[in-house]
Design a protein around this motif. Sequence first.
Motif, PDB file in Angstrom:
ATOM      1  N   ARG A  88      23.474  62.316   7.297  1.00 41.43           N
ATOM      2  CA  ARG A  88      24.211  62.059   6.057  1.00 41.43           C
ATOM      3  C   ARG A  88      25.669  62.465   6.302  1.00 41.43           C
ATOM      4  NH1 ARG A  88      21.282  62.926   0.531  1.00 41.43           N
ATOM      5  NH2 ARG A  88      19.972  64.187   1.889  1.00 41.43           N
ATOM      6  N   CYS A  89      26.351  61.662   7.111  1.00 41.86           N
ATOM      7  CA  CYS A  89      27.675  62.020   7.629  1.00 41.86           C
ATOM      8  C   CYS A  89      28.793  61.777   6.629  1.00 41.86           C
ATOM      9  CB  CYS A  89      27.952  61.242   8.914  1.00 41.86           C
ATOM     10  SG  CYS A  89      27.824  59.450   8.723  1.00 41.86           S
ATOM     11  N   GLY A  90      28.532  60.967   5.599  1.00 41.22           N
ATOM     12  CA  GLY A  90      29.580  60.613   4.658  1.00 41.22           C
ATOM     13  C   GLY A  90      30.417  59.447   5.158  1.00 41.22           C
ATOM     14  N   LYS A  91      31.176  58.884   4.246  1.00 42.91           N
ATOM     15  CA  LYS A  91      31.981  57.706   4.558  1.00 42.91           C
ATOM     16  C   LYS A  91      33.340  57.819   3.900  1.00 42.91           C
ATOM     17  CE  LYS A  91      31.429  53.417   2.425  1.00 42.91           C
ATOM     18  NZ  LYS A  91      30.694  52.156   2.194  1.00 42.91           N
ATOM     19  N   LEU A  92      34.368  57.360   4.614  1.00 44.81           N
ATOM     20  CA  LEU A  92      35.695  57.211   4.043  1.00 44.81           C
ATOM     21  C   LEU A  92      36.016  55.728   3.918  1.00 44.81           C
ATOM     22  CD1 LEU A  92      37.836  59.887   5.948  1.00 44.81           C
ATOM     23  CD2 LEU A  92      36.667  60.113   3.746  1.00 44.81           C
ATOM     24  N   PRO A 143      30.118  61.004   0.004  1.00 45.51           N
ATOM     25  CA  PRO A 143      29.342  61.961   0.793  1.00 45.51           C
ATOM     26  C   PRO A 143      27.882  61.589   0.975  1.00 45.51           C
ATOM     27  CG  PRO A 143      29.814  62.854  -1.384  1.00 45.51           C
ATOM     28  CD  PRO A 143      30.612  61.592  -1.257  1.00 45.51           C
ATOM     29  N   GLU A 144      27.359  60.659   0.184  1.00 42.70           N
ATOM     30  CA  GLU A 144      25.950  60.279   0.285  1.00 42.70           C
ATOM     31  C   GLU A 144      25.688  59.180   1.306  1.00 42.70           C
ATOM     32  OE1 GLU A 144      23.248  61.699  -1.180  1.00 42.70           O
ATOM     33  OE2 GLU A 144      24.674  63.231  -1.777  1.00 42.70           O
ATOM     34  N   SER A 145      26.723  58.584   1.869  1.00 46.34           N
ATOM     35  CA  SER A 145      26.540  57.546   2.881  1.00 46.34           C
ATOM     36  C   SER A 145      26.134  58.181   4.208  1.00 46.34           C
ATOM     37  CB  SER A 145      27.825  56.738   3.053  1.00 46.34           C
ATOM     38  OG  SER A 145      28.214  56.118   1.844  1.00 46.34           O
ATOM     39  N   ARG A 246      32.840  60.710  10.490  1.00 47.86           N
ATOM     40  CA  ARG A 246      32.326  59.982   9.327  1.00 47.86           C
ATOM     41  C   ARG A 246      32.403  58.476   9.554  1.00 47.86           C
ATOM     42  NH1 ARG A 246      35.011  64.318   8.509  1.00 47.86           N
ATOM     43  NH2 ARG A 246      34.260  65.943   7.081  1.00 47.86           N
ATOM     44  N   LEU A 247      31.648  57.745   8.743  1.00 43.74           N
ATOM     45  CA  LEU A 247      31.820  56.298   8.696  1.00 43.74           C
ATOM     46  C   LEU A 247      33.225  55.990   8.195  1.00 43.74           C
ATOM     47  CD1 LEU A 247      28.449  55.619   6.877  1.00 43.74           C
ATOM     48  CD2 LEU A 247      28.930  54.881   9.209  1.00 43.74           C
ATOM     49  N   ILE A 248      33.874  54.994   8.774  1.00 45.68           N
ATOM     50  CA  ILE A 248      35.204  54.575   8.332  1.00 45.68           C
ATOM     51  C   ILE A 248      35.134  53.101   7.973  1.00 45.68           C
ATOM     52  CG2 ILE A 248      37.647  54.400   8.884  1.00 45.68           C
ATOM     53  CD1 ILE A 248      36.645  57.292   8.922  1.00 45.68           C
ATOM     54  N   TYR A 249      35.472  52.795   6.717  1.00 45.12           N
ATOM     55  CA  TYR A 249      35.448  51.417   6.218  1.00 45.12           C
ATOM     56  C   TYR A 249      36.808  51.049   5.655  1.00 45.12           C
ATOM     57  CZ  TYR A 249      30.343  50.675   6.214  1.00 45.12           C
ATOM     58  OH  TYR A 249      29.030  50.494   6.579  1.00 45.12           O
ATOM     59  N   PRO A 250      37.296  49.849   5.937  1.00 39.46           N
ATOM     60  CA  PRO A 250      38.419  49.313   5.174  1.00 39.46           C
ATOM     61  C   PRO A 250      37.918  48.853   3.805  1.00 39.46           C
ATOM     62  CG  PRO A 250      37.605  47.658   6.679  1.00 39.46           C
ATOM     63  CD  PRO A 250      36.771  48.897   6.920  1.00 39.46           C
ATOM     64  N   PRO A 251      38.791  48.483   2.881  1.00 37.34           N
ATOM     65  CA  PRO A 251      38.313  47.853   1.658  1.00 37.34           C
ATOM     66  C   PRO A 251      37.545  46.572   1.990  1.00 37.34           C
ATOM     67  CG  PRO A 251      40.609  48.512   1.422  1.00 37.34           C
ATOM     68  CD  PRO A 251      40.258  48.678   2.863  1.00 37.34           C
TER      69      PRO A 251
END
Length: 370
Positions: A88-92, A143-145, A246-251
């Motif tokens: 559960r690493c979280g995502k930005l 944080p739940e991703s 953490r996971l990194i996502y663009p919009p």
Amino acid sequence: MAEFDFDAVVVGAGAVGLACGYALSRRGLTVAVLEQESAIGQGVSSRNSEVIHGGLYYPTGSLKARLCVTGRRALYAFLKTHHIDFDRCGKLVVATTSDEVGRLDEILDQARINDVEGMARLTKAEALALEPELNCEGALISPESGIFDSHGYMLALQGEIEASGGAVALSTPFERATPREGRGFSVQAGGDEPTTFTCRYLVTAPGLSAQAVAAEIEDFPAANIPKGHYGKGMYFRLAGKAPFARLIYPPPIHGALGTHYRRDLGGQAVFGPDLTYVDELDYSVDPQAEPAFARYIRRFWPGLPDGALAPDYAGIRPKLHGADEPQPDFRIDGEDVHRLPGLVAMFGIESPGLTSSLAIAEEVALRLGL
């Protein structure tokens, strides 16, 4: 003598089909899951990001919004109980330009409407304090991703089905189904040992074959089979140390969440998927796509070294919309749609279908009146 050979037959042994078999088994039904391949999870379920989605983006009141959040909570509990690896690493979600910052507020509002826990806005400084190699003007944190071992998950579902007296029949393609007089179905399966058997309930969850399977169910109205599209996504793997925890996502982009970053359970960095529409099942990864991947990635990670990306794998998503069409919801069609009692047919179960799988299965059971 039993009225039916099985209480329920599920077509497709990917994550959603196996979750449906598990949900029906838990209700005391004898279940057979039919899979045309020689192993479980060889289609959409084996060619994805293995991301556990928070449920941020999906429209208010949609099945995707409700089932992603409910499914995520159920999935973490299942993984813990069955000792399956996850992080559960979280995502930005990062805005790489000032023009994208406003999108973060829209996403945050939607995430809160969708009841996603722990969401917060981060300033540029706060985001860089968490992930110093980022380029961003602001971010959201979810944080739940997380990520997980999707194959271990599917093996556990198979084990639960079999422990309840059910069967997962591999190399056993569905060929056709015919409604029986009164209720139930006669199902014909192929393979090395073709067979015909009866069941009270029929659930179709064959991913990319959803339309073809529905067309082989007698009396299924052709007008209720949506047109399908193949959305191909390629992934590239990084040689060297993973840059972010953490996971990194663009919009999100139109029709998809965009090319993103994850650190897999082995600690390696993977980028993808992109999105192109294709006419056939082609899982090749074009090395010529590397420059475009690198340009996109450098928007949020300027430190990507030259020549560090290697082609990894590709997946194909069962989309219900074309390139310039609005993205529809999951289709989980019961008797109210197709007028066939005891049948639930699914279409367009793409992302976040893996995260949502346990909740999708509960929805299927509900629509069967169970």
